[in-house]
Motif scaffolding. Sequence first.
Motif, mmCIF file in Angstrom:
data_model
loop_
_atom_site.group_PDB
_atom_site.id
_atom_site.type_symbol
_atom_site.label_atom_id
_atom_site.label_comp_id
_atom_site.label_asym_id
_atom_site.label_seq_id
_atom_site.Cartn_x
_atom_site.Cartn_y
_atom_site.Cartn_z
ATOM 1 N N SER A 157 0.861 -1.202 0.000
ATOM 2 C CA SER A 157 0.000 0.000 0.000
ATOM 3 C C SER A 157 0.889 1.241 0.000
ATOM 4 O O SER A 157 2.098 1.141 0.242
ATOM 5 N N GLY A 158 0.267 2.396 -0.198
ATOM 6 C CA GLY A 158 1.011 3.655 -0.132
ATOM 7 C C GLY A 158 1.458 3.959 1.287
ATOM 8 O O GLY A 158 2.493 4.609 1.496
ATOM 9 N N THR A 159 0.708 3.491 2.264
ATOM 10 C CA THR A 159 1.082 3.708 3.664
ATOM 11 C C THR A 159 2.299 2.842 4.009
ATOM 12 O O THR A 159 3.282 3.334 4.585
ATOM 13 N N TYR A 161 -1.417 19.496 5.983
ATOM 14 C CA TYR A 161 -2.569 19.352 5.079
ATOM 15 C C TYR A 161 -2.293 18.187 4.140
ATOM 16 O O TYR A 161 -1.732 18.351 3.053
ATOM 17 N N THR A 162 -2.671 16.985 4.577
ATOM 18 C CA THR A 162 -2.461 15.768 3.798
ATOM 19 C C THR A 162 -3.283 14.654 4.438
ATOM 20 O O THR A 162 -3.865 14.825 5.507
ATOM 21 N N TRP A 163 -3.325 13.500 3.752
ATOM 22 C CA TRP A 163 -3.943 12.311 4.334
ATOM 23 C C TRP A 163 -3.085 11.859 5.512
ATOM 24 O O TRP A 163 -1.868 12.013 5.503
ATOM 25 N N ILE A 164 -3.731 11.259 6.512
ATOM 26 C CA ILE A 164 -3.058 10.963 7.782
ATOM 27 C C ILE A 164 -1.827 10.069 7.634
ATOM 28 O O ILE A 164 -0.888 10.152 8.437
ATOM 29 N N SER A 165 -1.796 9.228 6.598
ATOM 30 C CA SER A 165 -0.656 8.307 6.434
ATOM 31 C C SER A 165 0.694 9.016 6.536
ATOM 32 O O SER A 165 1.631 8.471 7.116
ATOM 33 N N SER A 166 0.791 10.208 5.936
ATOM 34 C CA SER A 166 2.095 10.893 5.863
ATOM 35 C C SER A 166 2.696 11.091 7.255
ATOM 36 O O SER A 166 3.909 10.924 7.437
ATOM 37 N N ALA A 167 1.869 11.445 8.238
ATOM 38 C CA ALA A 167 2.387 11.666 9.594
ATOM 39 C C ALA A 167 2.270 10.403 10.454
ATOM 40 O O ALA A 167 3.081 10.182 11.359
ATOM 41 N N PRO A 203 7.971 15.892 1.873
ATOM 42 C CA PRO A 203 6.935 16.719 1.249
ATOM 43 C C PRO A 203 5.888 15.820 0.595
ATOM 44 O O PRO A 203 6.167 14.663 0.286
ATOM 45 N N VAL A 204 4.699 16.357 0.400
ATOM 46 C CA VAL A 204 3.598 15.586 -0.204
ATOM 47 C C VAL A 204 3.191 16.270 -1.508
ATOM 48 O O VAL A 204 2.982 17.485 -1.518
ATOM 49 N N SER A 205 3.093 15.520 -2.574
ATOM 50 C CA SER A 205 2.651 16.097 -3.858
ATOM 51 C C SER A 205 1.126 16.007 -3.904
ATOM 52 O O SER A 205 0.556 15.099 -4.509
ATOM 53 N N ALA A 216 4.321 10.737 -3.034
ATOM 54 C CA ALA A 216 3.721 10.950 -4.347
ATOM 55 C C ALA A 216 2.500 10.051 -4.540
ATOM 56 O O ALA A 216 2.190 9.636 -5.655
ATOM 57 N N ALA A 217 1.787 9.786 -3.436
ATOM 58 C CA ALA A 217 0.611 8.911 -3.500
ATOM 59 C C ALA A 217 -0.412 9.433 -4.494
ATOM 60 O O ALA A 217 -1.147 8.659 -5.101
ATOM 61 N N GLN A 218 -0.459 10.778 -4.666
ATOM 62 C CA GLN A 218 -1.494 11.374 -5.515
ATOM 63 C C GLN A 218 -0.940 11.885 -6.843
ATOM 64 O O GLN A 218 -1.688 12.479 -7.621
ATOM 65 N N SER A 219 0.363 11.696 -7.080
ATOM 66 C CA SER A 219 0.952 12.421 -8.220
ATOM 67 C C SER A 219 1.666 11.531 -9.232
ATOM 68 O O SER A 219 2.438 12.052 -10.048
ATOM 69 N N SER A 251 -8.719 4.826 -6.291
ATOM 70 C CA SER A 251 -9.072 6.171 -6.768
ATOM 71 C C SER A 251 -7.858 7.027 -7.131
ATOM 72 O O SER A 251 -8.011 8.169 -7.558
ATOM 73 N N LYS A 252 -6.659 6.502 -6.962
ATOM 74 C CA LYS A 252 -5.452 7.283 -7.279
ATOM 75 C C LYS A 252 -5.275 7.366 -8.802
ATOM 76 O O LYS A 252 -5.846 6.554 -9.548
ATOM 77 N N PRO A 253 -4.454 8.317 -9.290
ATOM 78 C CA PRO A 253 -4.304 8.439 -10.751
ATOM 79 C C PRO A 253 -3.975 7.098 -11.418
ATOM 80 O O PRO A 253 -4.562 6.752 -12.440
HETATM 81 C C1 LIG Z 1 -0.896 11.810 0.408
HETATM 82 C C2 LIG Z 1 -1.124 10.357 0.697
HETATM 83 N N1 LIG Z 1 -0.165 9.648 1.301
HETATM 84 C C3 LIG Z 1 -0.319 8.337 1.554
HETATM 85 C C4 LIG Z 1 -1.461 7.671 1.213
HETATM 86 C C5 LIG Z 1 -1.600 6.239 1.581
HETATM 87 O O1 LIG Z 1 -1.855 5.385 0.520
HETATM 88 P P1 LIG Z 1 -2.659 4.006 0.743
HETATM 89 O O2 LIG Z 1 -4.099 4.333 0.900
HETATM 90 O O3 LIG Z 1 -2.362 3.232 -0.491
HETATM 91 O O4 LIG Z 1 -2.097 3.359 1.952
HETATM 92 C C6 LIG Z 1 -2.496 8.362 0.578
HETATM 93 C C7 LIG Z 1 -3.754 7.675 0.214
HETATM 94 O O5 LIG Z 1 -4.829 8.187 0.308
HETATM 95 C C8 LIG Z 1 -2.328 9.739 0.314
HETATM 96 O O6 LIG Z 1 -3.288 10.450 -0.295
#
Ligand SMILES: Cc1ncc(COP(=O)(O)O)c(C=O)c1O
Length: 369
Positions: free
Chosen positions: A57-59, A82-88, A128-130, A156-159, A183-185
Amino acid sequence: MQFIDLKTRHCLIEDNINASIQKVMDHGQFILGPEVRELEGKLAEYTGSKHCITVSSGTDSLLIALMALGVGAGDEVITVPYTWISSAEVIALLGAKPVFVDICSGTMNMNETLLESAITDKTKAIMPVSIYGQCPDMDAINSIAGKYNLPVIEDAAQSFGATYKGKKSCNLSTIGSTSFFPSKPLGCYGDAGALFTNDDELAEKFRWIRVHGQQRKHHHPILGLNGRMDTIQAAILLEILEVFPEEVQRREQLGQTYSTGLAGVEDISTPTVGEYNTSVYAQYTILSEHREQIQQSLKVKDIPSVSYYSVPLHLQPVFAHLGHKTGNFPVSENVANQCLSLPMSPYLSEVNQAKVINAASRWLDGMTL
Ligand SMILES: Cc1ncc(COP(=O)(O)O)c(C=O)c1O
């Protein structure tokens, strides 16, 4: 109208997807099968990175990146609120402290001018988050990181598919990390992600960590996780990758049409695309003090819209121990209060996009009814 239309593409390539899945069923190598290796080769080539390591997964991808860098208790990792919680979340899961740097309002990405003052002798990495499909100013971030000898992980989960100064997202810093959430690109049919690097040692560590820290059979020099991508997801992504370049072009067109159509509408700010960037518009997100009225104007026409990250991470209960309060990251808070994402997918028709633009533009009418 769907907020993200995943069905149209599926119908277009359904036969190929089914044939690919059947192939995996037939050979039976469900874990790290040949499709995984083929996909890693194609994704590395697409981004121009030396290595691509697919993961679960991206997380997990972000977690594996931090584990490979040796991030642990007492360390600090800089990211944005300002991002999805995974980053932190992944930073905190390893016992380290997420340190936040505010964003720019136009691009909604890290404000690189605030980065240096957040660096301390505990800083171990910069992430950084894209966001929403476009990269922050990676050269500026890399140059500050270089001054302090710090690695940079691009979330780069969204980019995936976006470019910065002509180079592909995921290949702009020490490590690129992406997500293939549906739902990602570039989305698959379940959970998956990938890591990118040009560093041979890091690549090797990523491969160990995604299989329980295993270097070779029965030999585990470091801790790891069960972090592999399923072969079936790789097989599906190989088919989606065939149409992906066209989808990226379509996303860009749709983004430009939204920005042109909404330009000059009372109290709507359209997103700024950085001078050197192309965006894949994972979301097309506007800002407005009248977000609720705009959302209502869309809703009466049956048009879905979503406010992502409306509580920024520094104000989330799980991070209360960090001691932040309202006002600490004013731009993130403002964006969180005003953001509204409109329907976006490469298969959004011209007719439907025109309906969205028309309904959003007429939000003031609702105020006078
Ligand atoms: C900025 C960002 N980072 C990390 C993730 C985590 O990806 P995943 O849902 O595949 O674990 C997401 C997914 O929504 C995201 O938008």
